[in-house]
Design a protein around this motif. Structure first.
Motif, PDB file in Angstrom:
ATOM      1  N   LEU A  86      10.475 -26.265   0.688  1.00 16.04           N
ATOM      2  CA  LEU A  86      11.926 -26.470   0.767  1.00 16.04           C
ATOM      3  C   LEU A  86      12.459 -26.011   2.113  1.00 16.04           C
ATOM      4  CD1 LEU A  86      13.225 -25.323  -2.759  1.00 16.04           C
ATOM      5  CD2 LEU A  86      13.007 -27.668  -1.901  1.00 16.04           C
ATOM      6  N   GLU A  87      11.963 -24.868   2.587  1.00 19.68           N
ATOM      7  CA  GLU A  87      12.411 -24.379   3.901  1.00 19.68           C
ATOM      8  C   GLU A  87      12.143 -25.419   4.982  1.00 19.68           C
ATOM      9  OE1 GLU A  87      12.517 -19.734   4.511  1.00 19.68           O
ATOM     10  OE2 GLU A  87      10.445 -20.411   4.220  1.00 19.68           O
ATOM     11  N   MET A 129      11.337 -12.844  -4.882  1.00 17.70           N
ATOM     12  CA  MET A 129      12.357 -13.464  -5.732  1.00 17.70           C
ATOM     13  C   MET A 129      13.675 -13.637  -4.981  1.00 17.70           C
ATOM     14  SD  MET A 129      10.633 -14.163  -8.317  1.00 17.70           S
ATOM     15  CE  MET A 129      11.988 -14.842  -9.283  1.00 17.70           C
ATOM     16  N   THR A 130      14.001 -12.690  -4.125  1.00 21.47           N
ATOM     17  CA  THR A 130      15.214 -12.821  -3.310  1.00 21.47           C
ATOM     18  C   THR A 130      15.092 -14.016  -2.375  1.00 21.47           C
ATOM     19  OG1 THR A 130      15.639 -10.438  -3.380  1.00 21.47           O
ATOM     20  CG2 THR A 130      16.659 -11.680  -1.585  1.00 21.47           C
ATOM     21  N   TRP A 131      13.955 -14.142  -1.744  1.00 23.29           N
ATOM     22  CA  TRP A 131      13.687 -15.279  -0.850  1.00 23.29           C
ATOM     23  C   TRP A 131      13.784 -16.595  -1.611  1.00 23.29           C
ATOM     24  CZ3 TRP A 131       8.371 -17.560  -0.410  1.00 23.29           C
ATOM     25  CH2 TRP A 131       8.318 -18.588   0.564  1.00 23.29           C
ATOM     26  N   ALA A 132      13.151 -16.649  -2.784  1.00 20.76           N
ATOM     27  CA  ALA A 132      13.182 -17.877  -3.584  1.00 20.76           C
ATOM     28  C   ALA A 132      14.619 -18.233  -3.968  1.00 20.76           C
ATOM     29  CB  ALA A 132      12.323 -17.706  -4.837  1.00 20.76           C
ATOM     30  N   HIS A 133      15.389 -17.245  -4.374  1.00 20.22           N
ATOM     31  CA  HIS A 133      16.776 -17.514  -4.761  1.00 20.22           C
ATOM     32  C   HIS A 133      17.589 -18.046  -3.592  1.00 20.22           C
ATOM     33  CE1 HIS A 133      21.040 -16.338  -4.838  1.00 20.22           C
ATOM     34  NE2 HIS A 133      20.990 -16.749  -6.098  1.00 20.22           N
ATOM     35  N   ASP A 134      17.493 -17.368  -2.453  1.00 19.95           N
ATOM     36  CA  ASP A 134      18.343 -17.735  -1.321  1.00 19.95           C
ATOM     37  C   ASP A 134      17.988 -19.109  -0.765  1.00 19.95           C
ATOM     38  OD1 ASP A 134      19.481 -15.300  -1.717  1.00 19.95           O
ATOM     39  OD2 ASP A 134      18.976 -14.459   0.239  1.00 19.95           O
ATOM     40  N   VAL A 135      16.705 -19.451  -0.742  1.00 22.97           N
ATOM     41  CA  VAL A 135      16.310 -20.769  -0.248  1.00 22.97           C
ATOM     42  C   VAL A 135      16.750 -21.854  -1.235  1.00 22.97           C
ATOM     43  CG1 VAL A 135      14.357 -22.258   0.339  1.00 22.97           C
ATOM     44  CG2 VAL A 135      14.405 -19.892   1.141  1.00 22.97           C
ATOM     45  N   LEU A 136      16.593 -21.607  -2.521  1.00 20.46           N
ATOM     46  CA  LEU A 136      17.058 -22.577  -3.516  1.00 20.46           C
ATOM     47  C   LEU A 136      18.573 -22.763  -3.426  1.00 20.46           C
ATOM     48  CD1 LEU A 136      14.854 -21.632  -6.585  1.00 20.46           C
ATOM     49  CD2 LEU A 136      15.034 -23.920  -5.572  1.00 20.46           C
ATOM     50  N   ALA A 137      19.291 -21.662  -3.267  1.00 14.74           N
ATOM     51  CA  ALA A 137      20.740 -21.751  -3.135  1.00 14.74           C
ATOM     52  C   ALA A 137      21.129 -22.555  -1.899  1.00 14.74           C
ATOM     53  CB  ALA A 137      21.355 -20.346  -3.074  1.00 14.74           C
ATOM     54  N   GLU A 138      20.417 -22.349  -0.800  1.00 16.80           N
ATOM     55  CA  GLU A 138      20.686 -23.101   0.425  1.00 16.80           C
ATOM     56  C   GLU A 138      20.351 -24.576   0.238  1.00 16.80           C
ATOM     57  OE1 GLU A 138      21.757 -23.483   4.594  1.00 16.80           O
ATOM     58  OE2 GLU A 138      22.223 -22.113   2.941  1.00 16.80           O
ATOM     59  N   TYR A 139      19.258 -24.850  -0.462  1.00 15.65           N
ATOM     60  CA  TYR A 139      18.885 -26.243  -0.729  1.00 15.65           C
ATOM     61  C   TYR A 139      20.007 -26.969  -1.466  1.00 15.65           C
ATOM     62  CZ  TYR A 139      16.716 -30.199  -3.110  1.00 15.65           C
ATOM     63  OH  TYR A 139      16.449 -31.461  -3.606  1.00 15.65           O
ATOM     64  N   PHE A 140      20.529 -26.364  -2.534  1.00 13.19           N
ATOM     65  CA  PHE A 140      21.583 -27.019  -3.307  1.00 13.19           C
ATOM     66  C   PHE A 140      22.906 -27.064  -2.540  1.00 13.19           C
ATOM     67  CE2 PHE A 140      18.766 -25.618  -6.883  1.00 13.19           C
ATOM     68  CZ  PHE A 140      18.425 -26.901  -7.294  1.00 13.19           C
ATOM     69  N   ALA A 141      23.042 -26.195  -1.538  1.00 10.39           N
ATOM     70  CA  ALA A 141      24.248 -26.234  -0.711  1.00 10.39           C
ATOM     71  C   ALA A 141      24.205 -27.370   0.298  1.00 10.39           C
ATOM     72  CB  ALA A 141      24.428 -24.892   0.016  1.00 10.39           C
ATOM     73  N   VAL A 142      23.016 -27.700   0.808  1.00 18.06           N
ATOM     74  CA  VAL A 142      22.927 -28.732   1.840  1.00 18.06           C
ATOM     75  C   VAL A 142      22.686 -30.124   1.261  1.00 18.06           C
ATOM     76  CG1 VAL A 142      22.120 -27.061   3.555  1.00 18.06           C
ATOM     77  CG2 VAL A 142      20.445 -28.390   2.248  1.00 18.06           C
ATOM     78  N   VAL A 143      22.116 -30.204   0.061  1.00 18.21           N
ATOM     79  CA  VAL A 143      21.916 -31.511  -0.585  1.00 18.21           C
ATOM     80  C   VAL A 143      23.124 -31.773  -1.482  1.00 18.21           C
ATOM     81  CG1 VAL A 143      20.441 -32.906  -2.078  1.00 18.21           C
ATOM     82  CG2 VAL A 143      19.411 -31.248  -0.510  1.00 18.21           C
ATOM     83  N   THR A 168      20.944 -14.187   2.732  1.00 14.29           N
ATOM     84  CA  THR A 168      20.513 -14.315   4.127  1.00 14.29           C
ATOM     85  C   THR A 168      19.011 -14.573   4.281  1.00 14.29           C
ATOM     86  OG1 THR A 168      20.203 -11.919   4.331  1.00 14.29           O
ATOM     87  CG2 THR A 168      22.373 -12.806   4.913  1.00 14.29           C
ATOM     88  N   VAL A 169      18.270 -14.549   3.195  1.00 16.27           N
ATOM     89  CA  VAL A 169      16.820 -14.711   3.293  1.00 16.27           C
ATOM     90  C   VAL A 169      16.490 -16.202   3.184  1.00 16.27           C
ATOM     91  CG1 VAL A 169      14.590 -13.900   2.441  1.00 16.27           C
ATOM     92  CG2 VAL A 169      16.607 -12.469   2.167  1.00 16.27           C
ATOM     93  N   LYS A 170      16.785 -16.917   4.248  1.00 18.36           N
ATOM     94  CA  LYS A 170      16.659 -18.372   4.267  1.00 18.36           C
ATOM     95  C   LYS A 170      16.490 -18.822   5.717  1.00 18.36           C
ATOM     96  CE  LYS A 170      21.682 -18.858   4.515  1.00 18.36           C
ATOM     97  NZ  LYS A 170      22.916 -19.259   3.807  1.00 18.36           N
ATOM     98  N   PRO A 171      16.217 -20.099   5.973  1.00 17.25           N
ATOM     99  CA  PRO A 171      16.052 -20.561   7.364  1.00 17.25           C
ATOM    100  C   PRO A 171      17.260 -20.217   8.236  1.00 17.25           C
ATOM    101  CG  PRO A 171      15.305 -22.245   5.837  1.00 17.25           C
ATOM    102  CD  PRO A 171      15.947 -21.177   4.996  1.00 17.25           C
ATOM    103  N   TYR A 172      16.979 -19.854   9.475  1.00 14.25           N
ATOM    104  CA  TYR A 172      18.030 -19.493  10.422  1.00 14.25           C
ATOM    105  C   TYR A 172      17.661 -20.030  11.792  1.00 14.25           C
ATOM    106  CZ  TYR A 172      14.741 -15.650  11.346  1.00 14.25           C
ATOM    107  OH  TYR A 172      13.625 -14.903  11.639  1.00 14.25           O
ATOM    108  N   VAL A 173      18.640 -20.074  12.683  1.00 16.63           N
ATOM    109  CA  VAL A 173      18.411 -20.691  13.987  1.00 16.63           C
ATOM    110  C   VAL A 173      17.542 -19.785  14.862  1.00 16.63           C
ATOM    111  CG1 VAL A 173      20.554 -22.004  13.923  1.00 16.63           C
ATOM    112  CG2 VAL A 173      20.539 -19.729  14.957  1.00 16.63           C
ATOM    113  N   HIS A 174      16.742 -20.420  15.685  1.00 18.46           N
ATOM    114  CA  HIS A 174      15.801 -19.678  16.516  1.00 18.46           C
ATOM    115  C   HIS A 174      16.505 -18.705  17.447  1.00 18.46           C
ATOM    116  CE1 HIS A 174      12.883 -18.940  19.790  1.00 18.46           C
ATOM    117  NE2 HIS A 174      11.968 -19.103  18.842  1.00 18.46           N
ATOM    118  N   GLY A 175      17.687 -19.057  17.891  1.00 15.37           N
ATOM    119  CA  GLY A 175      18.420 -18.196  18.805  1.00 15.37           C
ATOM    120  C   GLY A 175      18.826 -16.867  18.206  1.00 15.37           C
TER     121      GLY A 175
END
Length: 362
Positions: A86-87, A129-143, A168-175
């Protein structure tokens, strides 16, 4: 009887004519077996035992993978794999309006199962579990486009009772990555400083230093973020001597190793034999980072080679109580270097020998 036969064979090979005949026959067999896939298949029939342990480990690992789906565990490799997928979808350019439709329901189900079994396992990886939650939440936010599969998965995810996170435990910009002050020259100097040390001071290694080095090692890249390895640390002198006495590579200096680490790969991290080599790649990447970190903490190390040799494999598996799907990747001796001890020069290959550019078969 076996020892007697080996001694007889060794004595026979000491005879020049017998040795020459053996070498000619060996080259002939290898030429026939190593030229075509058919030859290799025929060779594997009498040589079945050579690769049988690895085959058994792979099959046992696949079996354990599916059995683990029904068990309470501290870490869930199936969830880790899908969350990382997903990430990669989230960071893709251009990002598709709706992606991961073929596995989003499965991923949410993995997450739900892990949540429900969490209270049964006091050592469950909370950061996972925190990572899984935050990435799933981000997925449903962007789709945001209407899609029946995504909508079903969203409904299940929304209905679950999650732990509180800051999201905050989700993809972030390289900068946003904090930049270190380490220069190339410093890193090159560290690589030259790290030598394989075999002579150590009679001084115990602090466990907290090992943990600090492992924190660096675990940052190494790993396929789908599964980290399919574990570090078995031995610092009890009797245990160190017992385990270090198994591999051939520690002969002559095993008796004075302060701390010994067995790097173990877990083939139950995979559902497919296509990934059977990943444990070696991922564990090796992590171990190099670990050993560089040891140097910065004043510790030295040496890798003890672990060849795939059946008698030693069987002895190590029995000593460590390994499951069939657990494979030893390498052993690492760790300690404070004896400043008077010699180290090998180990001249490396010239760069032009080990590197090429744009080399393809025409």
């Amino acid at each position: 009887m076996i020892k007697k036969l080996k001694r007889i064979a060794k004595d026979l090979l000491a005879i020049p004519a017998v040795r020459k005949a053996y070498e000619l026959a060996n080259r002939g067999v290898l030429t026939a077996a190593g030229t075509t896939r058919l030859g290799a298949t025929l060779y594997s029939i009498p040589g079945f035992g050579t690769f049988n342990r690895e085959q058994f480990a792979v099959l046992s690992g696949r079996r354990a993978y599916y059995e683990n789906l029904r068990r309470s565990r501290s870490s869930h490799v199936e969830l880790r794999r899908n969350i990382h997928r997903l990430e990669k979808g989230i960071l893709m350019r251009p990002r598709r309006d709706a992606f991961a439709k073929d596995y989003i329901l499965e991923t949410v189900d993995f997450y739900r199962t892990a949540l429900r079994r969490g209270p049964q396992d006091p050592v469950m990886d909370a950061s996972e579990m925190t990572w899984a939650h935050d990435v799933l939440a981000e997925y449903f936010a962007v789709v945001t486009v209407a899609d029946p599969v995504v909508d079903r998965a969203r409904a299940v995810f929304t209905s679950l009772e999650h732990s509180t996170t800051d999201g905050t435990v989700k993809p972030y910009v390289h900068g946003d990555i904090p930049q270190s002050d380490v220069t190339y020259e410093q890193l090159a100097a560290l690589s030259m400083q790290r030598r394989s040390v075999r002579w150590f001071l009679d001084k115990p290694v602090e466990r907290e230093l090992l943990d600090k080095a492992l924190l660096v090692g675990r940052q190494s890249p790993t396929a789908c973020n599964r980290l399919p390895y574990e570090y078995l640390v031995f610092d009890d002198p009797a245990m160190v001597e017992r385990v270090a006495g198994i591999p051939f590579g520690a002969a002559g200096y095993a008796h004075q190793i302060p701390t010994l680490i067995v790097v173990k790969g877990r083939l139950d991290s995979y559902f497919s034999p296509r990934d059977r080599h990943v444990i070696y790649i991922d564990a090796a990447l992590a171990s190099m980072g670990f050993m560089y970190a040891l140097e910065t903490l004043g510790l030295s190390s040496s890798v003890i080679n672990w060849p795939d040799f059946e008698p030693l494999e069987a002895k190590m598996a029995k000593t460590l109580g390994l499951a069939p799907y657990e494979r030893v990747i390498m052993l690492i001796a760790v300690g404070y270097a004896d400043p008077t001890g010699l180290v090998a020069f180990s001249q490396k290959k010239d760069l032009d020998v080990l590197r090429s550019f744009n080399s393809l078969e025409s």
